[in-house]
Design an enzyme around this catalytic site. Structure first.
Site, PDB file in Angstrom:
ATOM      1  N   SER A 257       0.865  -1.227  -0.082  1.00  0.00           N
ATOM      2  CA  SER A 257       0.011   0.102   0.029  1.00  0.00           C
ATOM      3  C   SER A 257       0.987   1.193   0.140  1.00  0.00           C
ATOM      4  O   SER A 257       0.245   2.508  -0.212  1.00  0.00           O
ATOM      5  CB  SER A 257      -0.995  -0.102   1.275  1.00  0.00           C
ATOM      6  OG  SER A 257      -1.901  -1.261   1.195  1.00  0.00           O
ATOM      7  N   ALA A 258       2.064   1.178   0.264  1.00  0.00           N
ATOM      8  CA  ALA A 258       3.307   2.345   0.165  1.00  0.00           C
ATOM      9  C   ALA A 258       2.718   3.302   1.048  1.00  0.00           C
ATOM     10  O   ALA A 258       2.985   4.500   0.937  1.00  0.00           O
ATOM     11  CB  ALA A 258       2.873   3.045  -1.288  1.00  0.00           C
TER      12      ALA A 258
ATOM     13  N   HIS B  67       2.237   3.779   8.274  1.00  0.00           N
ATOM     14  CA  HIS B  67       1.172   3.919   9.583  1.00  0.00           C
ATOM     15  C   HIS B  67       1.446   4.469  10.745  1.00  0.00           C
ATOM     16  O   HIS B  67       2.630   4.540  11.170  1.00  0.00           O
ATOM     17  CB  HIS B  67       0.885   2.428   9.972  1.00  0.00           C
ATOM     18  CG  HIS B  67       0.312   1.400   8.663  1.00  0.00           C
ATOM     19  ND1 HIS B  67      -1.219   1.347   8.442  1.00  0.00           N
ATOM     20  CD2 HIS B  67       0.903   0.707   7.982  1.00  0.00           C
ATOM     21  CE1 HIS B  67      -1.235   0.841   7.379  1.00  0.00           C
ATOM     22  NE2 HIS B  67      -0.191   0.281   7.050  1.00  0.00           N
TER      23      HIS B  67
ATOM     24  N   ARG C 153       1.467 -10.903   1.495  1.00  0.00           N
ATOM     25  CA  ARG C 153       2.005 -10.672   2.945  1.00  0.00           C
ATOM     26  C   ARG C 153       2.398 -11.932   3.216  1.00  0.00           C
ATOM     27  O   ARG C 153       1.586 -12.836   3.235  1.00  0.00           O
ATOM     28  CB  ARG C 153       1.000  -9.772   3.457  1.00  0.00           C
ATOM     29  CG  ARG C 153       0.743  -8.399   3.008  1.00  0.00           C
ATOM     30  CD  ARG C 153      -0.839  -7.910   3.338  1.00  0.00           C
ATOM     31  NE  ARG C 153      -1.732  -8.193   2.687  1.00  0.00           N
ATOM     32  CZ  ARG C 153      -3.092  -7.841   2.816  1.00  0.00           C
ATOM     33  NH1 ARG C 153      -3.343  -7.105   3.704  1.00  0.00           N
ATOM     34  NH2 ARG C 153      -3.833  -8.240   1.808  1.00  0.00           N
TER      35      ARG C 153
END
Length: 475
Positions: A45-46, A49, A310
């Site tokens: 998702s680049a 967080h 992932r």
């Protein structure tokens, strides 16, 4: 015998390598792909967080918050695109409001600063494209967006400049303990090292299980994405999440540092660790779910889609496995989201532990910085001066992204330079624009052959993906 051998050149392996290059150590990295960051690190998702998702006290929480805090200074040192655009977690119904309060409390326990819950109207004033049905949102101003390709490459290049050796197209096949360290057998030879660091991502369980009694099992979790043209990029400024579910943080809508808009990911546990294909069902699900947050998504402006895997650690209580699992054997296993954010902090932690283990000393000549020429980011006068000095920067190869011949030559000539079309693309964005390399591929191939030799076999992404034959003719 090497001091340290790192298995895997994803963002975590490259972060460990870069931090270890601060020390007077003999370090090498083995990578099964033809380039760094060619696995999970290239398809995510680049986003950076803020750190409110992970349970307090977990390694995920610790390294997420530390990694987020490090990213600003790191982006300056290594000259990579990064922006703290902030994020919103939206409550689609009144029933989601307690979840927002829970996330806020969790984030505060993790040390995430400036979290606040906005009303639906406040959130829409911040992001006008949000659905009128959104009841509230959790705002995290420290969240950000980054280019995962450039982050991974920058870490690797900086490690290389500081003496780390990278062995590409080298697959680890067997590992065993020997006197004074470990013996690693690969398809390209045998390496002995005092310390081994397992950063093998989706395959980290295979390495771990050869050395440790407690067995691990990595489950590939596929996420499908759609990337929209830059014309859609202004639709959202913040990264927009939905309340998380049992398989992850849900489908998001986010701008990218290069001005596009991205939608995804889905979450599907699969068996095949190489299944990075997209599906009609998955992309439709991503679009329909994202439209609950942002209903007027311009899906006709989708220019490409992709899927990433992932490395979910089965039975791990949703945490990373980081540290020394047996004397001289360190690992970073099960590093799924927020792994991109956490990578710099994981690298610093593991390098520090290894330095203590080996009683290593800091090098006085460590080079901390890296610089990249990006003509399109210069003002007109500076760009003209650059072109006068080197006309290659004025010869545009990729029209969509305005990438010049000079930038492509730099990408090939830099430490760990590009050796494929995808290698050039990830370093320069040549081929990432609206036409998706329809115009520039042949010209990039010519530059690769010119730099690497007329008999160089140009590939899309390494062995098994040839674009030319030995006589240099395109397939």
């Amino acid at each position: 015998m090497l001091d340290v051998l790192i298995a895997g050149a994803g963002v975590v392996g490259c972060a460990v390598a870069r931090e270890l290059s601060r020390y007077a150590l003999d370090v090498a990295v083995l990578e099964r792909e033809e380039d760094v960051g060619a696995g999970t690190s290239k398809a995510n998702s680049a986003i950076i967080h803020a750190g409110f998702d992970a349970e307090p006290g977990t390694l995920k929480a610790r390294f997420n918050v530390e990694g987020c805090a490090r990213m600003g200074a790191l982006s300056q040192e290594l000259d990579i695109p990064f922006r703290r655009n902030g994020s919103l977690v939206v409550a689609l119904t009144e029933e989601d409001l307690p979840k927002l309060a829970e996330l806020k409390a969790r984030g505060e326990a993790n040390g995430v600063p400036e979290l606040r819950i906005l009303s639906g109207d406040e959130a829409r004033r911040m992001e006008p494209a949000l659905s009128e049905h959104i009841a509230a949102a959790l705002y995290a101003p420290t969240a950000g967006i980054v280019c995962p390709f450039e982050l991974t490459q920058a870490l690797a290049e900086n490690a290389c400049v500081n003496g780390v050796l990278f062995h590409m197209n080298t697959r680890v096949e067997q590992i065993e303990a020997i006197d004074g360290g470990y013996r690693v057998r690969s398809d390209r030879g045998t390496f002995d090292a005092k310390v081994v660091v397992n950063c093998a991502g989706l395959y980290s369980d295979e390495i771990h299980n050869q050395l440790c009694d407690e067995k691990l099992h990595i489950v590939p979790r596929r996420g499908e994405y759609m990337l929209l043209d830059r014309k859609a990029g202004a639709l959202a400024d913040k990264t927009i999440f939905q309340c998380p579910g049992k398989l992850g943080k849900g489908v998001l809508v986010t701008p990218t540092v290069h001005g596009n808009l991205m939608i995804g990911p889905t979450a599907e546990d699969i068996d095949d660790r190489e299944a990075t294909c997209t599906t009609a069902e998955g992309l439709a699900k991503a679009a329909s779910t994202a439209s609950l947050s942002v209903p007027e998504l311009p899906l006709k402006q989708v220019i490409t889609s992709f899927a990433g895997l992932r490395a979910h650690l089965d039975g791990s209580a949703h945490d990373f496995r980081i540290g020394e699992s047996r004397p001289g054997y360190f690992e970073a296993a099960g590093v799924e989201s927020p792994g991109l954010t956490a990578a710099p902090a994981i690298g610093a932690y593991l390098a520090g532990e290894i330095a203590v283990h080996l009683n290593a000393r800091i090098k006085p000549d460590f080079v901390a910085t890296r610089r990249v020429v990006r003509p399109r980011e210069l003002d007109f006068a500076s760009r003209q001066a650059l072109i006068r000095e080197n006309p290659a920067y004025g010869n545009i190869i990729c029209r969509c992204e305005q990438v010049s011949e000079g930038e492509i030559l730099d990408a090939i000539r830099r430490p760990l330079g590009a050796r494929s079309l995808d290698g050039v693309k990830r370093r320069t964005r040549a081929g990432m624009g609206r036409c998706q390399a329809g115009f520039c591929s042949a010209r990039v191939m010519e530059l690769l052959r010119r730099e690497l030799g007329a008999d160089f076999e140009v590939t899309k992404c390494g062995p098994g993906s040839p674009m030319t034959v030995k006589d240099g003719k395109e397939r």
